[in-house]
Motif scaffolding. Sequence first.
Motif, PDB file in Angstrom:
ATOM      1  N   TYR A  25     -11.395  -4.245   0.656  1.00 42.42           N
ATOM      2  CA  TYR A  25     -10.297  -3.646   1.422  1.00 42.42           C
ATOM      3  C   TYR A  25     -10.848  -2.809   2.572  1.00 42.42           C
ATOM      4  N   THR A  83      -2.705  -1.147   5.447  1.00 42.79           N
ATOM      5  CA  THR A  83      -2.640  -2.558   5.090  1.00 42.79           C
ATOM      6  C   THR A  83      -2.238  -3.413   6.284  1.00 42.79           C
ATOM      7  N   CYS A 143       0.861  -1.185   0.000  1.00 38.19           N
ATOM      8  CA  CYS A 143       0.000   0.000   0.000  1.00 38.19           C
ATOM      9  C   CYS A 143       0.896   1.234   0.000  1.00 38.19           C
ATOM     10  N   GLY A 153      -3.066  -2.691  -2.322  1.00 40.90           N
ATOM     11  CA  GLY A 153      -4.185  -1.907  -1.812  1.00 40.90           C
ATOM     12  C   GLY A 153      -4.750  -1.008  -2.899  1.00 40.90           C
TER      13      GLY A 153
END
Length: 99
Positions: free
Chosen positions: A80, A13, A7, A54
């Motif tokens: 996510y 993350t 990310c 991500g």
Amino acid sequence: MKILLVCAGGMSTSILMKKMETYWKEKGHALDIKAVGLSEYQDVYQKYDIVMVGPQVSYRLKEIKENTGLPTAAIPSFDYAIANSPNIMKLADKLYAEK
């Protein structure tokens, strides 16, 4: 399975990583997972089977895939955001099958 999460800085993350570890453990799967920022992934990707990116850095997906040579995919934004581990696990399994 060894998953590298990428990310922007590795912080958001990391939260997802902990939830994924818990879910995988509950399902009886072995998981080695690490969250890193964009500036770090090239130093560690060799130790992993797949790369998951991500949504905030999905614009770099093609570059990350080319640099690592590993099966790579962006985690869908909604999955996510809510740390939807079952859906993320399905994506990870699909990527791992490409290895």
